[in-house]
Design a protein around this motif. Sequence first.
Motif, PDB file in Angstrom:
ATOM      1  N   LEU A  21       6.749  13.159  -7.926  1.00  0.00           N
ATOM      2  CA  LEU A  21       6.928  12.023  -7.099  1.00  0.00           C
ATOM      3  C   LEU A  21       5.706  10.876  -7.071  1.00  0.00           C
ATOM      4  O   LEU A  21       5.856  10.010  -6.396  1.00  0.00           O
ATOM      5  CB  LEU A  21       6.894  12.172  -5.710  1.00  0.00           C
ATOM      6  CG  LEU A  21       8.307  13.185  -5.286  1.00  0.00           C
ATOM      7  CD1 LEU A  21       8.491  13.555  -3.899  1.00  0.00           C
ATOM      8  CD2 LEU A  21       9.595  12.708  -5.933  1.00  0.00           C
ATOM      9  N   SER A  22       4.949  10.990  -8.017  1.00  0.00           N
ATOM     10  CA  SER A  22       3.723  10.166  -8.181  1.00  0.00           C
ATOM     11  C   SER A  22       4.098   8.771  -8.569  1.00  0.00           C
ATOM     12  O   SER A  22       3.475   7.641  -7.956  1.00  0.00           O
ATOM     13  CB  SER A  22       2.596  10.763  -9.222  1.00  0.00           C
ATOM     14  OG  SER A  22       3.340  10.851 -10.444  1.00  0.00           O
ATOM     15  N   PHE A  23       5.299   8.772  -9.055  1.00  0.00           N
ATOM     16  CA  PHE A  23       5.690   7.126  -9.465  1.00  0.00           C
ATOM     17  C   PHE A  23       6.071   6.548  -8.101  1.00  0.00           C
ATOM     18  O   PHE A  23       5.924   5.191  -8.249  1.00  0.00           O
ATOM     19  CB  PHE A  23       6.956   7.264 -10.313  1.00  0.00           C
ATOM     20  CG  PHE A  23       8.281   7.719  -9.468  1.00  0.00           C
ATOM     21  CD1 PHE A  23       9.058   6.591  -9.070  1.00  0.00           C
ATOM     22  CD2 PHE A  23       8.492   9.191  -9.309  1.00  0.00           C
ATOM     23  CE1 PHE A  23      10.258   7.594  -8.276  1.00  0.00           C
ATOM     24  CE2 PHE A  23       9.572   9.632  -8.927  1.00  0.00           C
ATOM     25  CZ  PHE A  23      10.554   8.586  -8.115  1.00  0.00           C
ATOM     26  N   LEU A  24       6.465   7.052  -7.112  1.00  0.00           N
ATOM     27  CA  LEU A  24       6.440   6.349  -5.809  1.00  0.00           C
ATOM     28  C   LEU A  24       5.048   5.672  -5.312  1.00  0.00           C
ATOM     29  O   LEU A  24       5.221   4.860  -4.575  1.00  0.00           O
ATOM     30  CB  LEU A  24       6.964   7.415  -4.669  1.00  0.00           C
ATOM     31  CG  LEU A  24       8.441   7.770  -5.304  1.00  0.00           C
ATOM     32  CD1 LEU A  24       8.689   8.885  -3.908  1.00  0.00           C
ATOM     33  CD2 LEU A  24       9.516   6.794  -5.160  1.00  0.00           C
ATOM     34  N   GLY A  25       4.038   5.895  -6.010  1.00  0.00           N
ATOM     35  CA  GLY A  25       2.948   5.422  -5.521  1.00  0.00           C
ATOM     36  C   GLY A  25       2.890   3.789  -5.974  1.00  0.00           C
ATOM     37  O   GLY A  25       2.021   2.899  -5.420  1.00  0.00           O
ATOM     38  N   LEU A  26       3.942   3.157  -6.733  1.00  0.00           N
ATOM     39  CA  LEU A  26       3.751   1.875  -6.920  1.00  0.00           C
ATOM     40  C   LEU A  26       4.343   1.026  -5.692  1.00  0.00           C
ATOM     41  O   LEU A  26       3.787  -0.084  -5.542  1.00  0.00           O
ATOM     42  CB  LEU A  26       5.257   1.674  -7.619  1.00  0.00           C
ATOM     43  CG  LEU A  26       5.034   2.063  -9.309  1.00  0.00           C
ATOM     44  CD1 LEU A  26       6.274   1.903 -10.088  1.00  0.00           C
ATOM     45  CD2 LEU A  26       3.848   1.364  -9.920  1.00  0.00           C
ATOM     46  N   PHE A  27       4.676   1.803  -4.687  1.00  0.00           N
ATOM     47  CA  PHE A  27       4.663   1.085  -3.216  1.00  0.00           C
ATOM     48  C   PHE A  27       3.504   0.719  -2.927  1.00  0.00           C
ATOM     49  O   PHE A  27       3.286  -0.065  -1.686  1.00  0.00           O
ATOM     50  CB  PHE A  27       5.447   1.928  -2.231  1.00  0.00           C
ATOM     51  CG  PHE A  27       7.068   2.012  -2.543  1.00  0.00           C
ATOM     52  CD1 PHE A  27       7.977   1.111  -2.235  1.00  0.00           C
ATOM     53  CD2 PHE A  27       7.503   3.091  -3.002  1.00  0.00           C
ATOM     54  CE1 PHE A  27       9.094   1.214  -2.703  1.00  0.00           C
ATOM     55  CE2 PHE A  27       8.820   3.532  -3.445  1.00  0.00           C
ATOM     56  CZ  PHE A  27       9.731   2.270  -3.079  1.00  0.00           C
ATOM     57  N   GLY A  28       2.325   1.401  -3.249  1.00  0.00           N
ATOM     58  CA  GLY A  28       0.974   1.216  -2.977  1.00  0.00           C
ATOM     59  C   GLY A  28       0.648  -0.301  -3.383  1.00  0.00           C
ATOM     60  O   GLY A  28      -0.331  -1.081  -2.835  1.00  0.00           O
ATOM     61  N   LEU A  29       1.618  -1.216  -4.183  1.00  0.00           N
ATOM     62  CA  LEU A  29       1.172  -2.432  -4.442  1.00  0.00           C
ATOM     63  C   LEU A  29       1.498  -3.412  -3.073  1.00  0.00           C
ATOM     64  O   LEU A  29       1.001  -4.606  -3.055  1.00  0.00           O
ATOM     65  CB  LEU A  29       2.248  -2.971  -5.302  1.00  0.00           C
ATOM     66  CG  LEU A  29       2.359  -2.316  -6.684  1.00  0.00           C
ATOM     67  CD1 LEU A  29       3.340  -2.681  -7.497  1.00  0.00           C
ATOM     68  CD2 LEU A  29       0.641  -2.492  -7.323  1.00  0.00           C
ATOM     69  N   TYR A  30       2.042  -2.807  -2.105  1.00  0.00           N
ATOM     70  CA  TYR A  30       2.019  -3.435  -0.782  1.00  0.00           C
ATOM     71  C   TYR A  30       0.676  -3.738  -0.317  1.00  0.00           C
ATOM     72  O   TYR A  30       0.460  -4.690   0.561  1.00  0.00           O
ATOM     73  CB  TYR A  30       2.850  -2.459   0.227  1.00  0.00           C
ATOM     74  CG  TYR A  30       3.089  -3.437   1.496  1.00  0.00           C
ATOM     75  CD1 TYR A  30       3.873  -4.442   1.603  1.00  0.00           C
ATOM     76  CD2 TYR A  30       2.687  -2.671   2.781  1.00  0.00           C
ATOM     77  CE1 TYR A  30       4.071  -4.918   2.946  1.00  0.00           C
ATOM     78  CE2 TYR A  30       2.667  -3.304   4.003  1.00  0.00           C
ATOM     79  CZ  TYR A  30       3.523  -4.446   4.039  1.00  0.00           C
ATOM     80  OH  TYR A  30       3.855  -4.918   5.371  1.00  0.00           O
ATOM     81  N   SER A  31      -0.323  -3.104  -0.787  1.00  0.00           N
ATOM     82  CA  SER A  31      -1.609  -3.344  -0.446  1.00  0.00           C
ATOM     83  C   SER A  31      -2.100  -5.022  -0.861  1.00  0.00           C
ATOM     84  O   SER A  31      -2.839  -5.700   0.054  1.00  0.00           O
ATOM     85  CB  SER A  31      -2.696  -2.618  -1.157  1.00  0.00           C
ATOM     86  OG  SER A  31      -2.703  -1.060  -0.298  1.00  0.00           O
ATOM     87  N   GLY A  32      -1.703  -5.210  -2.055  1.00  0.00           N
ATOM     88  CA  GLY A  32      -1.904  -6.735  -2.419  1.00  0.00           C
ATOM     89  C   GLY A  32      -1.294  -7.648  -1.261  1.00  0.00           C
ATOM     90  O   GLY A  32      -1.979  -8.722  -1.314  1.00  0.00           O
ATOM     91  N   TYR A  33       0.001  -7.161  -0.816  1.00  0.00           N
ATOM     92  CA  TYR A  33       0.544  -8.231   0.086  1.00  0.00           C
ATOM     93  C   TYR A  33      -0.509  -8.376   1.328  1.00  0.00           C
ATOM     94  O   TYR A  33      -0.456  -9.324   1.774  1.00  0.00           O
ATOM     95  CB  TYR A  33       1.876  -7.822   0.381  1.00  0.00           C
ATOM     96  CG  TYR A  33       2.593  -8.726   1.442  1.00  0.00           C
ATOM     97  CD1 TYR A  33       2.943 -10.191   1.110  1.00  0.00           C
ATOM     98  CD2 TYR A  33       2.963  -8.097   2.592  1.00  0.00           C
ATOM     99  CE1 TYR A  33       3.495 -10.886   2.044  1.00  0.00           C
ATOM    100  CE2 TYR A  33       3.700  -8.812   3.621  1.00  0.00           C
ATOM    101  CZ  TYR A  33       3.797 -10.227   3.129  1.00  0.00           C
ATOM    102  OH  TYR A  33       4.702 -10.999   4.225  1.00  0.00           O
ATOM    103  N   LEU A  34      -0.906  -7.168   1.685  1.00  0.00           N
ATOM    104  CA  LEU A  34      -1.819  -7.073   2.830  1.00  0.00           C
ATOM    105  C   LEU A  34      -3.071  -7.930   2.591  1.00  0.00           C
ATOM    106  O   LEU A  34      -3.654  -8.646   3.697  1.00  0.00           O
ATOM    107  CB  LEU A  34      -2.308  -5.765   3.151  1.00  0.00           C
ATOM    108  CG  LEU A  34      -0.691  -4.902   3.688  1.00  0.00           C
ATOM    109  CD1 LEU A  34      -1.426  -3.523   4.279  1.00  0.00           C
ATOM    110  CD2 LEU A  34      -0.356  -5.734   4.885  1.00  0.00           C
TER     111      LEU A  34
END
Length: 211
Positions: free
Chosen positions: A146-159
């Motif tokens: 499930l490591s591909f779901l780590g793409l949701f970490g891109l939300y950090s850029g929005y923060l």
Amino acid sequence: MRAPATSLAALPGAQSLLAQARSIILRPRETWPEIAKEDSTTASLLTGYIAPLAAIGPVAGLIGSTLLGVRLPFGGSYRVPFGSALVSAVMQYALAIGAVFAMAWIIDALAPRFGGERSRSQALKVATYACTPSWLLGILGLVPLLSFLGLFGLYSGYLVYLGLPVVMRSPEERALGYTAAVIGCAIALFMVAGTIAARFIAYPSLFLPVR
């Protein structure tokens, strides 16, 4: 009758940590002004927020790679020996913490170029809280598939984008450029860190079947 609002800083231990993490993810626009006013020190951020959250990924990866095993793209799987996986986890943990401080240095150094105010403590706040989604998604290391779901970490850029104008006091119209510069420098930094970390990632010579 509505209960009075409670300051995040006033909440005890783990309750405060979870409240802060939930707040910055679900209510970033309302939470950044609160963070900007917090009287946080480097030590309090490190011990109370950075250290526990940054440990999620390495610990989950340690458990996932040693107990559940790692699937190979061309078929087969293996369990990483515990000793080798532990060394990898410790190295990843150290790099994760170091990356936050490096990112804070970048944010602080770039502030004047985008109309912001230099402040190491404020820059560390932006770097720390913006990394929250990425750290929490580290739990996916328990299930490598499930490591591909780590793409949701891109939300950090929005923060980062939302936090820079509030915490570093840069003009909102320059926030996008400021964010792009920070992320660009951070990517270069993480590529170097990834190269270093790759030297410590264990790949055993014998593949062990996962049961």
